[in-house]
Write an enzyme that holds these catalytic residues in place. Structure first.
Site, PDB file in Angstrom:
ATOM      1  N   GLY A 115       1.673   7.119 -16.661  1.00 56.78           N
ATOM      2  CA  GLY A 115       2.779   6.326 -17.215  1.00 56.78           C
ATOM      3  C   GLY A 115       3.391   5.425 -16.163  1.00 56.78           C
TER       4      GLY A 115
ATOM      5  NE  ARG B 190       4.404   1.301  -8.072  1.00 60.85           N
ATOM      6  CZ  ARG B 190       3.921   0.727  -7.002  1.00 60.85           C
ATOM      7  NH1 ARG B 190       4.737   0.290  -6.074  1.00 60.85           N
ATOM      8  NH2 ARG B 190       2.639   0.593  -6.834  1.00 60.85           N
TER       9      ARG B 190
ATOM     10  N   GLY C 287       9.833   5.266  -7.437  1.00 61.29           N
ATOM     11  CA  GLY C 287      10.024   4.213  -8.428  1.00 61.29           C
ATOM     12  C   GLY C 287      10.104   2.817  -7.830  1.00 61.29           C
TER      13      GLY C 287
ATOM     14  NE  ARG D 285       2.041  -5.585 -13.676  1.00 64.01           N
ATOM     15  CZ  ARG D 285       1.440  -4.444 -13.301  1.00 64.01           C
ATOM     16  NH1 ARG D 285       0.512  -4.471 -12.351  1.00 64.01           N
ATOM     17  NH2 ARG D 285       1.777  -3.300 -13.840  1.00 64.01           N
TER      18      ARG D 285
ATOM     19  CG  ASP E  80      -4.494   4.747 -13.850  1.00 57.90           C
ATOM     20  OD1 ASP E  80      -5.609   5.189 -13.505  1.00 57.90           O
ATOM     21  OD2 ASP E  80      -3.586   4.515 -13.036  1.00 57.90           O
ATOM     22  CG  ASN E  81      -5.103   0.989 -11.787  1.00 60.91           C
ATOM     23  OD1 ASN E  81      -3.994   1.131 -12.298  1.00 60.91           O
ATOM     24  ND2 ASN E  81      -5.382   1.443 -10.587  1.00 60.91           N
TER      25      ASN E  81
ATOM     26  CG  ASP F 269      -1.912  -1.535 -12.009  1.00 61.79           C
ATOM     27  OD1 ASP F 269      -1.018  -2.343 -12.326  1.00 61.79           O
ATOM     28  OD2 ASP F 269      -1.880  -0.339 -12.343  1.00 61.79           O
TER      29      ASP F 269
HETATM   30  P1  AMP Z   1      -1.220   2.669  -9.072  1.00 64.13           P
HETATM   31  O1  AMP Z   1      -2.029   3.343  -8.009  1.00 64.13           O
HETATM   32  O2  AMP Z   1      -0.248   1.659  -8.571  1.00 64.13           O
HETATM   33  O3  AMP Z   1      -2.061   2.162 -10.187  1.00 64.13           O
HETATM   34  O4  AMP Z   1      -0.287   3.819  -9.688  1.00 64.13           O
HETATM   35  C1  AMP Z   1      -0.787   5.015 -10.243  1.00 64.13           C
HETATM   36  C2  AMP Z   1       0.336   5.775 -10.891  1.00 64.13           C
HETATM   37  O5  AMP Z   1       1.329   6.144  -9.926  1.00 64.13           O
HETATM   38  C3  AMP Z   1       1.088   5.019 -11.970  1.00 64.13           C
HETATM   39  O6  AMP Z   1       1.469   5.949 -12.945  1.00 64.13           O
HETATM   40  C4  AMP Z   1       2.282   4.478 -11.231  1.00 64.13           C
HETATM   41  O7  AMP Z   1       3.369   4.218 -12.094  1.00 64.13           O
HETATM   42  C5  AMP Z   1       2.590   5.625 -10.278  1.00 64.13           C
HETATM   43  N1  AMP Z   1       3.280   5.174  -9.076  1.00 64.13           N
HETATM   44  C6  AMP Z   1       2.780   4.429  -8.075  1.00 64.13           C
HETATM   45  N2  AMP Z   1       3.707   4.224  -7.119  1.00 64.13           N
HETATM   46  C7  AMP Z   1       4.833   4.847  -7.526  1.00 64.13           C
HETATM   47  C8  AMP Z   1       6.144   4.982  -6.978  1.00 64.13           C
HETATM   48  N3  AMP Z   1       6.475   4.456  -5.812  1.00 64.13           N
HETATM   49  N4  AMP Z   1       7.043   5.686  -7.696  1.00 64.13           N
HETATM   50  C9  AMP Z   1       6.728   6.237  -8.873  1.00 64.13           C
HETATM   51  N5  AMP Z   1       5.511   6.148  -9.434  1.00 64.13           N
HETATM   52  C10 AMP Z   1       4.568   5.452  -8.776  1.00 64.13           C
HETATM   53 MG    MG Z   2      -1.936   1.520 -11.933  1.00 65.14          MG
END
Ligand code: AMP
Ligand code: MG
Length: 503
Positions: free
Chosen positions: A94, A97, A130, A180, A256-257, A266
């Site tokens: 989900g 952030r 977040g 974004r 998820d990406n 992402d």
């Molecule tokens: P990402 O690697 O950016 O695609 O993120 C993977 C997951 O981690 C997603 O659910 C993001 O919302 C969550 N996420 C990444 N960075 C943070 C953060 N700093 N705080 C909270 N959730 C994060």
């Molecule tokens: Mg992501």
């Protein structure tokens, strides 16, 4: 209640995702920050969206972009999704952030999400803060806008702001928020979220939403959800073929990406290759090379197989038939992809019509490039110079592709077969050179330049290199004399070997 400047009081939000069932998201506003500062508003994109760029850049606009105030008509929420990360299943991810403010219809009639990334904790944050750090926000801004200018489907950056608050990673870094814009933020992982909960109604509602929004042409198909799968397969095949055509490595192709709309989404430890090698990996977290350059088609096929799995219960009632149909669609991916890649590479070789053997011809060039340490972008760009020498007296980046090869005769031998193929498709050299230059960019966001822009901003608050790089990337197919340094590969001491997602 703050009074908004006219241009912002009237953002015509129409929030279709927020009208989906409550379990699709968590409604919550962004978390305010202490001292917002404007980095940049993307005027070109604001205009496309029908938004007033001056209003966005005003103090009130800044409050919105930082998440300190919510514009009228927005319905802020964090989307629920799941995903496979590096092959490992995570039932709940989900938006941890990111906050979707809402959707607007752009000047071309296309519905676009407007989302704040780095806008504070949500129910999906797990252990995270977040927030986003300035460096990754600038990286995403630069690379996503570069992709857009290369005409590759992508999310875009409407604005970037600083928060005035530090974020704590390996070190203390300045915090930032990226606004974004996407055709949608629906991912393969969004479908996985419902499928994992055996929530077929949820899957169906999501699929219907996606069809109405992204693939209306499949609505009347005999089996619309199978047709949806085929449409996403096609969109992703074409997208990854385009990545391979510019030397792009996404770096974190988790489910998820992987965007259902077929956009690049992402931007984490992503990077463009300088010297071509199919096994290139930049991401510091990709130890096994799972998401190496040449693995990307197979990985996206794997991700699409996860989507197929999710759609099974709604494709048709008979389980065996649903499985057979979905399997058939997934098995067709390599062919769909190869066709898309052939189109991309044939254009890069200056051919108007792709035919059998063209893929092999391009691949022969690329294996010679790999063996000879040739720069991907300059080799392809240089092909045009062989047909029509550049008008300007040769600059150091316009010496033709030969000089890219440790053994230039490896290129010469290939060029002979290329010329034979070109002779089959007669066309004035000058015209072909123009086509070649339109298919092969001269400016890409090279890592050392991205790194340089981030360093200047992070270390000295100097945004000039960021701005200069963006303007060089705005016309990637041109060779403006003032942009010579942006076309050059890194010197040995400038080479960036690893990129970090910075989350
Ligand atoms: P990402 O690697 O950016 O695609 O993120 C993977 C997951 O981690 C997603 O659910 C993001 O919302 C969550 N996420 C990444 N960075 C943070 C953060 N700093 N705080 C909270 N959730 C994060
Ligand atoms: Mg992501």
């Amino acid at each position: 209640m703050t009074t908004l400047p006219a241009g912002l009081a009237t953002i015509p939000f129409d929030n279709s995702y927020a009208r989906l069932p409550e379990r699709f998201f968590a409604r919550l506003p962004p978390t305010p920050v202490t001292a917002p500062g404007l980095i940049r508003v993307n005027r070109d994109l604001a205009e496309t969206l029908g938004l007033d760029a001056d209003a966005l850049a005003s103090p009130t606009g800044l409050e919105i972009l930082a998440g300190n105030s919510v514009p009228e008509g927005a319905d802020p929420l964090a989307m629920a999704y799941a995903g496979h990360q590096f092959g490992g299943w995570v039932p709940q991810l989900g938006d941890g952030r990111a906050i979707l403010l809402g959707e607007v219809i752009d000047r071309d009639g296309v519905r676009r999400d407007v989302q704040l990334k780095g806008a504070g904790r949500t129910p999906f944050s797990r252990g995270g803060d977040g927030r986003a750090a300035l460096g990754p926000v600038l990286r995403e801004y630069i690379v996503s806008e570069a992709m857009h200018r290369l005409d590759i489907p992508t999310t875009r950056a409407l604005a970037a702001v600083t928060t005035g608050q530090p974020v704590y990673r390996e070190t203390t870094l300045p915090g930032a928020v990226l606004t974004r814009v996407a055709r949608s933020h629906i991912r393969v992982g969004t479908f996985q979220y419902f499928a994992a909960r055996r929530d077929s109604d949820g899957t169906r509602s999501l699929a219907d939403h996606v069809i109405a929004r992204h693939y209306p042409e499949v609505a009347d198909a005999e089996r619309p959800y199978l047709a949806l799968l085929d449409a996403v397969i096609g969109a992703q095949a074409r997208l990854v073929a385009r990545w391979l055509g510019v030397g792009f490595i996404h770096g974190v192709m988790n489910t998820d990406n992987t965007s259902i709309a077929g956009e690049t989404i992402d931007y984490g430890p992503c990077a463009f290759m300088d010297r071509y090698h199919p096994q290139t990996v930049f991401s510091s977290i990709d130890h096994a090379g799972r998401y190496a350059f040449a693995n990307q088609p197979a990985i996206v096929q794997w991700n699409l197989a996860q989507l197929a799995q999710c759609l099974l219960p709604i494709i048709e009632e008979d389980e065996d038939q649903a499985l057979a149909a979905a399997q058939h669609a997934i098995d067709g991916f390599p062919e769909v992809f190869e066709t898309a890649l052939t189109v991309v590479l044939a254009a890069k070789l200056g051919l108007t019509e792709a035919r059998d053997g063209d893929l092999a011809l391009a691949q022969d060039l690329m294996s010679r490039m790999a063996e000879n340490g040739a720069d991907f972008t300059l080799t392809f760009r240089g092909l045009a110079d062989l047909l029509e020498p550049p008008a300007e007296p040769p600059q150091s980046d316009a010496l033709g592709p030969r000089v890219q090869f440790q053994d230039p005769t490896a290129f010469d031998a290939w060029a002979e077969t290329w010329q034979v193929r070109l002779a089959d498709e007669p066309r004035p050299a000058k015209e072909r050179a123009v086509a070649l230059r339109a298919a092969n960019p001269s400016v890409i966001p090279r890592n050392h330049l991205v790194e340089e822009a981030i360093r200047a901003a992070e270390d000295n608050g100097d945004l000039a290199p960021f701005e200069a790089l963006l303007s060089a990337l705005a016309n990637p197919y041109e060779e403006a004399p003032e942009h010579t340094r942006y076309r050059q590969p890194p010197r040995p001491d400038q080479v960036v070997r690893q990129t970090f997602c910075g989350t």
